[in-house]
Design an enzyme around this catalytic site. Structure first.
Site, PDB file in Angstrom:
ATOM      1  N   ARG A  46       0.851  -1.193   0.000  1.00  0.00           N
ATOM      2  CA  ARG A  46       0.000   0.000   0.000  1.00  0.00           C
ATOM      3  C   ARG A  46       0.883   1.238   0.000  1.00  0.00           C
ATOM      4  NH1 ARG A  46       2.285   1.870   3.849  1.00  0.00           N
ATOM      5  NH2 ARG A  46       0.828   3.601   3.728  1.00  0.00           N
ATOM      6  N   GLY A  47       0.230   2.402  -0.156  1.00  0.00           N
ATOM      7  CA  GLY A  47       1.002   3.647  -0.314  1.00  0.00           C
ATOM      8  C   GLY A  47       1.122   3.923  -1.799  1.00  0.00           C
ATOM      9  N   ALA A  48       0.822   5.169  -2.184  1.00  0.00           N
ATOM     10  CA  ALA A  48       0.683   5.496  -3.610  1.00  0.00           C
ATOM     11  C   ALA A  48       1.877   5.078  -4.488  1.00  0.00           C
ATOM     12  CB  ALA A  48       0.374   6.986  -3.757  1.00  0.00           C
ATOM     13  N   ARG A  89      -7.496  -0.057  -6.782  1.00  0.00           N
ATOM     14  CA  ARG A  89      -7.737   1.028  -5.834  1.00  0.00           C
ATOM     15  C   ARG A  89      -7.844   2.334  -6.631  1.00  0.00           C
ATOM     16  NH1 ARG A  89      -4.305   1.141  -0.520  1.00  0.00           N
ATOM     17  NH2 ARG A  89      -6.217   2.196   0.161  1.00  0.00           N
ATOM     18  N   GLN A 199      -2.161   2.411   9.922  1.00  0.00           N
ATOM     19  CA  GLN A 199      -0.853   2.495   9.245  1.00  0.00           C
ATOM     20  C   GLN A 199       0.172   3.223  10.107  1.00  0.00           C
ATOM     21  OE1 GLN A 199      -3.789   3.118   7.807  1.00  0.00           O
ATOM     22  NE2 GLN A 199      -3.803   2.654   5.635  1.00  0.00           N
ATOM     23  N   ASP A 240      -1.877  10.874  -2.068  1.00  0.00           N
ATOM     24  CA  ASP A 240      -2.296   9.853  -3.045  1.00  0.00           C
ATOM     25  C   ASP A 240      -2.616  10.473  -4.393  1.00  0.00           C
ATOM     26  OD1 ASP A 240      -2.880   8.566  -0.284  1.00  0.00           O
ATOM     27  OD2 ASP A 240      -2.772   6.952  -1.771  1.00  0.00           O
ATOM     28  N   ASN A 250      -5.244  12.491   0.614  1.00  0.00           N
ATOM     29  CA  ASN A 250      -4.361  11.610   1.395  1.00  0.00           C
ATOM     30  C   ASN A 250      -5.237  10.843   2.385  1.00  0.00           C
ATOM     31  OD1 ASN A 250      -1.643  10.681   2.021  1.00  0.00           O
ATOM     32  ND2 ASN A 250      -1.858  11.744   3.972  1.00  0.00           N
ATOM     33  N   LYS A 251      -4.617  10.015   3.157  1.00  0.00           N
ATOM     34  CA  LYS A 251      -5.323   9.143   4.102  1.00  0.00           C
ATOM     35  C   LYS A 251      -6.373   9.899   4.911  1.00  0.00           C
ATOM     36  CE  LYS A 251      -5.106   5.657   4.426  1.00  0.00           C
ATOM     37  NZ  LYS A 251      -6.128   4.836   3.717  1.00  0.00           N
TER      38      LYS A 251
END
Ligand code: MRU
Length: 353
Positions: A46-48, A89, A199, A240, A250-251
């Site tokens: 995960r993570g862009a 995603r 996270q 992201d 973002n998150k």
């Protein structure tokens, strides 16, 4: 030593399973493009930036394993593979950027007179590995560009995980923190736990401890009082997708942190590679926000937290309007308001180079 988030191997793509951290360091091997897609959807990776490079490796793997024996048939397979990976995603634009970069190369090679399937396959594998190397180099450059913005000493708050685990290594926001520490800044990091997937508590805490950077985990609802108490000197997060006007997806929870930072006069930095800037998306309002499964909110560690049948919201990201962003640190330069102009100018420079 660099944390091995993901890696191309002869057998497939190897991932450090981030759903098992911090308690278990387990590697899983995705031996087909469908398994790579599954690793992205289930957040094994995960993570862009990491999602983008994983997708590129998934394309390379799928094309390598395709039974097609003509370039025409291989093109049809490419489209099928790309479609599956693109459906994993929706928010991180790096996913679509990476697939598009692979598509442009594929189409270019396939159109060359005398092109062979073997050459195309090898070139795609090489391109995915190149993207891996470029991602680490971009993180290091972001670190160099952003380190001076961090306080000489004090505490920095971060949200989610924008570190080595979210990239091919070093990290974006955590890369800037790492670089500042390497330059002699005495930093302590407050890591928001980042409900519901944790996270911050699981991943940011694990990787900063791995590097010996002093870290304190706090629940998401504690940041306001720490800011008011003067305990936080700067905020830095990843992204992201960044719209053409500088709005930042973002998150989930990042928006709240940004508003709090502004209220308390604390700078709010975003660190992201150029591949996260989506000039085709005019403002944050057009950024698609992923809704994750309700079970991430209703359960934790297999234990049910909420009553049966209650309504559940689980948007995985939010949008921070550009007016809350002090600066966007990229591998090329540090962008400042007005972001519509600075992003446009940097894009024009890039197109010329
Ligand atoms: O849902 P995730 O864990 O993929 O979300 C990750 C984030 O929001 C990160 O902050 C972002 O991708 C930047 S990572 C360098």
């Amino acid at each position: 030593m660099m944390i091995p988030t993901l890696e191309w191997t002869r057998e497939g793509v190897r991932f450090l399973d981030q759903t098992r951290l911090p308690l278990e360091e387990i590697y899983v091997l995705a031996t087909s493009y469908q398994q790579v897609a599954d690793a992205i959807t289930t957040m094994v990776v995960r993570g862009a930036p990491a999602i983008g490079v994983s997708a590129a490796m998934g394309v390379a793997l799928g094309v390598s394993q395709s039974p097609a024996n003509t370039l025409h048939a291989l093109t049809e397979d490419f489209d099928r593979i790309a479609k599956v990976l693109a459906a994993t995603r929706p928010t991180a634009v790096n996913l679509f950027w990476a697939i598009e970069r692979m598509r442009v190369l594929f189409n270019d090679l396939a159109a060359r007179p005398g092109a062979s399937i073997v050459e195309v396959r090898l070139a795609l594998i090489h391109e995915a590995q190149q993207m891996y190397d470029e991602d680490i180099a971009a993180c290091k450059a972001m670190g160099a560009n952003g380190a001076g913005l961090m306080p000489r000493s004090g505490s920095v708050l971060t949200h989610c995980n924008a570190g080595a685990l979210a990239t091919c290594g070093y990290g974006t926001a955590l890369g800037v923190i790492r670089a500042a520490v390497e330059h002699g800044h005495i930093l302590h990091v407050y890591a928001d736990e980042t409900r519901p997937f944790l996270q911050g508590a699981r991943l940011t805490a694990w990787e900063l401890m791995h590097d010996g950077i002093p870290t304190t985990v706090l629940c998401d609802n504690m940041a306001a009082s720490l800011m008011r108490a003067g305990k936080i000197q700067a905020v830095i997060v990843g992204a992201d997708r960044i719209a053409a006007n500088g709005d930042v997806a973002n998150k989930i929870g990042t928006y709240g942190v940004a508003v709090l930072a502004k209220e308390h006069g604390i700078p709010f930095y975003v660190a992201a590679p150029w591949s996260t800037i989506d000039v085709a998306t005019p403002t944050g309002d057009s950024i698609p926000i992923e809704e994750r499964p309700a079970v991430e909110v209703t359960h934790h560690g297999g234990k049910q937290l909420t009553p049966d049948g209650v309504g559940i919201a689980n948007p995985a990201f939010d949008v921070t309007p550009a007016k809350y962003v002090t600066a966007i640190i990229t591998e090329r330069e540090v962008l400042r308001a007005p972001f519509s102009e600075s992003i446009q100018n940097a894009g024009a420079m890039l197109a010329k180079s």
